[in-house]
Design an enzyme around this catalytic site. Structure first.
Site, mmCIF file in Angstrom:
data_model
loop_
_atom_site.group_PDB
_atom_site.id
_atom_site.type_symbol
_atom_site.label_atom_id
_atom_site.label_comp_id
_atom_site.label_asym_id
_atom_site.label_seq_id
_atom_site.Cartn_x
_atom_site.Cartn_y
_atom_site.Cartn_z
ATOM 1 N N GLU A 39 0.817 -1.213 0.000
ATOM 2 C CA GLU A 39 0.000 0.000 0.000
ATOM 3 C C GLU A 39 0.852 1.267 0.000
ATOM 4 O OE1 GLU A 39 -2.951 0.114 -0.755
ATOM 5 O OE2 GLU A 39 -3.661 -1.921 -0.411
ATOM 6 N N TYR A 122 -6.282 6.803 3.677
ATOM 7 C CA TYR A 122 -6.470 5.717 2.711
ATOM 8 C C TYR A 122 -5.740 4.447 3.160
ATOM 9 C CZ TYR A 122 -5.550 2.432 -0.864
ATOM 10 O OH TYR A 122 -5.423 1.234 -1.500
ATOM 11 N N ASP A 140 -9.891 6.445 -2.354
ATOM 12 C CA ASP A 140 -8.738 6.806 -3.174
ATOM 13 C C ASP A 140 -9.237 7.440 -4.472
ATOM 14 O OD1 ASP A 140 -9.693 4.669 -4.668
ATOM 15 O OD2 ASP A 140 -7.695 4.083 -5.299
#
Length: 361
Positions: A39, A122, A140
């Site tokens: 991520e 996020y 996002d």
DNA sequence: GAATCGTGGTT
DNA sequence: TAACCAAGATT
């Protein structure tokens, strides 16, 4: 938006997702370390660009403890070319926090995760849902676009109020759907079907209820209020070769672009149109580089690099240096520039790849 | 809250 | 070509 519309939305989305799901190497058995690493790498980065970096990081550092024990420069070097280098610095800070303060275990809540450096709203939601099964919806760029279009929502997406507005919308859209599946589905859908341009509306399973489709505003959404402004900067790099054939690099420390990366000694000017002679006479010329100990070499063409907010125009001046024995602090020597162990900005690597360093001065 | 931080793909 | 934007975060 009526609840029935969101019910249709999530039902059709998940129906689409099941056969279409993109395989990700960090999915399956969710390892928090690999989810977190992926991520961070994928922030503002396409999957195709980030994937090789993820593979190299996992190979070099299989666990968060391995990463925590790494050298700063080694991590930066592995990150080289990916951009947004604060991610790499925060990656290491977070790894050391987890390894040293949290007994090697990642926090398993949104709030706990968000406290880690480099983990924002996020990323905290993504890790919480993908690695720990928490019921939180990610927000996002894909989600903004898909939600704004389906709802025909012309509210600006940037700014804190926009974020709040769309977070509320996606929370409704998700309902009690399994968050990990919903999050993965909506991001894949935005990347593969509801794309910024050339969206696949004719074959879109959501099209019949899509408000933007009905109004013909698909490519007007999502709305952003601010546009970015760019400035140009003019860099003169001094490619200094000493009597042993080594080159000098220094680390960028200022609060500026490429922080903590290495580069040749730099003189910034207001034009690229300067000869070495003119640079020598400027205030910015380094005092330790005495003019009577150097020989002027080749001057490169102008290299251009686009950053998000700047255009860099760089010229490389080769210099032969009859060096005194003592090297100024904060400089490092590299024998073979092209195989440097130090992370370099892309524009410098492009210069090195052009092979001019192998030519005679 | 606005500005800033990279690089590469796409149009 | 230049602008947009990509699994955003930080100051």
């Amino acid at each position: 938006m009526p609840q029935t519309d969101w019910l249709f939305f999530r039902t059709a989305l998940l129906d689409w997702y099941e056969p279409e799901r993109r395989p990700m190497p960090w999915k399956g058995e969710p390892d928090p370390y690999r989810v977190w690493l992926s991520e961070i790498i994928l922030q503002q980065t396409r999957v195709a660009q980030g994937l090789p970096y993820f593979e190299r990081f996992v190979a070099a550092y299989p666990t968060v403890t391995d990463l925590a024990g790494a050298d700063d420069d080694a991590v930066l070097k592995l990150w080289e070319g990916l951009g947004y280098y604060s991610r790499a610095r925060n990656l290491l800070r977070a790894a050391r926090t987890v390894a040293n303060d949290l007994d090697g275990h990642f926090p398993d809540t949104y709030t706990g995760l968000k406290a880690l450096p480099g983990v924002g709203p996020y990323t905290a939601a993504a890790i919480a849902s993908f690695a720990f099964g928490r019921q939180v919806a990610v927000l996002d760029g894909n989600v903004y676009r898909v939600i704004a279009r389906f709802a025909g929502d012309e509210a600006p997406t940037d700014g804190s109020s926009g974020r709040k507005h769309f977070q509320q919308a996606v929370d409704q859209a998700m309902g009690d759907t399994h968050a990990a599946d919903f999050n993965q589905a909506i991001m894949d859908f935005g990347a593969l079907v509801c794309t910024p341009r050339n969206a696949a509306c004719p074959s879109c399973p959501l099209a019949k209820q899509c408000k933007a489709r009905a109004k013909g505003t698909v490519y007007d959404l999502p709305v952003k209020k601010k546009s970015i402004t760019k400035r140009s900067r003019y860099f003169h790099y001094l490619v200094i070769k000493d009597t042993k054939g080594s080159f000098l690099l220094q680390q960028r420390t200022t609060k500026d672009i490429w922080q903590s990366l290495y580069e040749f000694p730099l003189i910034e000017a207001d034009t690229t149109d300067l000869r070495l002679r003119q640079l020598m006479e400027s205030e910015a010329w380094p005092t330790w580089l005495e003019p009577n100990r150097i020989t002027e070499g080749k001057r490169s063409l102008v290299y251009r690099q686009q950053l998000s907010h700047q255009t860099i125009l760089a010229v490389f001046h080769q210099i032969e240096w009859r060096a005194p024995t003592k090297l100024p602090d904060r400089f490092v020597r590299i024998d073979r520039a092209a195989h440097s162990a130090y992370a370099l900005p892309r524009v410098i690597n492009r210069y090195l790849e052009d092979g001019t360093l192998t030519l005679d001065l």
